[in-house]
Design an enzyme around this catalytic site. Structure first.
Site, mmCIF file in Angstrom:
data_model
loop_
_atom_site.group_PDB
_atom_site.id
_atom_site.type_symbol
_atom_site.label_atom_id
_atom_site.label_comp_id
_atom_site.label_asym_id
_atom_site.label_seq_id
_atom_site.Cartn_x
_atom_site.Cartn_y
_atom_site.Cartn_z
ATOM 1 C CB CYS A 133 20.222 -26.842 -8.655
ATOM 2 S SG CYS A 133 20.400 -25.063 -8.838
ATOM 3 C CB CYS A 134 24.833 -28.462 -6.525
ATOM 4 S SG CYS A 134 24.389 -27.472 -5.094
ATOM 5 C CB CYS A 214 23.140 -20.202 -4.128
ATOM 6 S SG CYS A 214 24.387 -20.751 -5.300
ATOM 7 C CB CYS A 217 20.837 -23.348 -0.975
ATOM 8 S SG CYS A 217 19.976 -23.839 -2.484
ATOM 9 C CB CYS A 240 27.626 -27.477 -3.450
ATOM 10 S SG CYS A 240 29.406 -27.283 -3.605
HETATM 11 S S1 SF4 Z 1 23.518 -23.941 -3.713
HETATM 12 FE FE1 SF4 Z 1 21.326 -23.969 -4.281
HETATM 13 S S2 SF4 Z 1 21.048 -22.438 -5.921
HETATM 14 FE FE2 SF4 Z 1 23.277 -22.807 -5.656
HETATM 15 S S3 SF4 Z 1 23.766 -24.308 -7.186
HETATM 16 FE FE3 SF4 Z 1 23.313 -25.453 -5.316
HETATM 17 S S4 SF4 Z 1 21.080 -25.914 -5.309
HETATM 18 FE FE4 SF4 Z 1 21.516 -24.366 -6.907
#
Ligand code: SF4
Length: 244
Positions: A133-134, A214, A217, A240
């Site tokens: 996701c990151c 975010c 998280c 991240c």
């Molecule tokens: S901090 Fe969490 S929601 Fe944001 S990009 Fe990374 S995994 Fe995704």
């Protein structure tokens, strides 16, 4: 010798026939006792690291770096990674800071929509694979956004976590020079600066959020925890990926 490399860069900031590691060593030497203001003046006004952008999350303490940068160059490029997962409070704080500090060049960088559609169609990849996701929402977009720059400025501080205890002012990331003007500031310094300049506080700080990313998280921390202990709480993940 070190000063000569920096001097040459000052005279020809966009000439890139230099070794990045040598320049980082020279900058580290020349600015070893510098203040955050000295470093920001050097990189934003004198361009001793070439073309640089500032990357901000508009999080808990971002106002300090943004205020310092605005004193030198209010039109400095500021990159905000719009992951689509920010707290509404962060977006309103961002609007407020842009207005109050007179920032004129804040750029919202979004993830590739095709990659999102393919890998995260439900928007819940953070639940299954936070690293992936990151990568889609932060690491790849930042890589693209920084492609035209020689370096970037971060707001990281040594006190934020044990992993950042030795954070230097200048780093060679392998592709860019990373500049950390606030590296040596303490939490007390940050608080005092915000009070001295009457900077607005992120609305979530009073709810115990010390480091804000975010919403899926990010969690509040207790007084005896590292500032970043609430990020990816319960996972081994601590960064991240943009700082690896
Ligand atoms: S901090 Fe969490 S929601 Fe944001 S990009 Fe990374 S995994 Fe995704």
């Amino acid at each position: 010798m070190s000063a000569t490399v920096v001097q040459l860069k000052r005279q020809h900031p966009y000439q890139d026939d230099y070794d990045r590691a040598d320049l980082v060593a020279a900058l580290t030497d020349e600015y070893s006792q510098a203040t955050p203001q000295d470093i920001l003046r050097a990189v934003l006004a004198e361009k001793v690291a070439g073309g640089v952008a500032l990357v901000s999350s508009f999080g808990a303490e971002s106002s300090v770096l943004l205020h310092l940068a605005a004193q030198v160059k209010p039109d400095a490029p500021i990159i905000f990674l719009e992951t689509g997962k920010h707290f509404a409070e962060t977006l309103s704080h961002k609007r407020k800071l842009i207005t109050e500090l007179g920032l004129t060049n804040v750029q919202e960088i979004k993830p590739d929509q095709a990659a999102l559609g393919q890998n995260d169609p439900q928007g819940d990849l953070w639940r299954r694979d936070a690293d992936a996701c990151c990568a889609i929402r932060k690491v790849r977009p930042l890589k693209g956004a920084l492609s035209g720059y020689d370096g970037w400025i971060t707001g990281r501080k040594q006190f934020q976590s044990s992993a950042r205890l030795r954070l230097p002012f200048f780093e060679d990331s392998g592709t860019h020079i990373k500049i950390n003007p606030l590296a040596r500031l303490s939490q007390q310094d940050i608080t005092a600066y915000m009070e001295q300049h009457n900077l607005p506080q992120h609305p979530l700080v009073e709810q115990g959020f010390a480091s804000i990313g975010c919403w899926p998280c990010t969690h509040p921390v207790t007084a005896d925890e590292d500032a970043r202990a609430g990020r990816w709480r319960g996972q081994a993940k601590t960064e991240c990926g943009i700082h690896l």
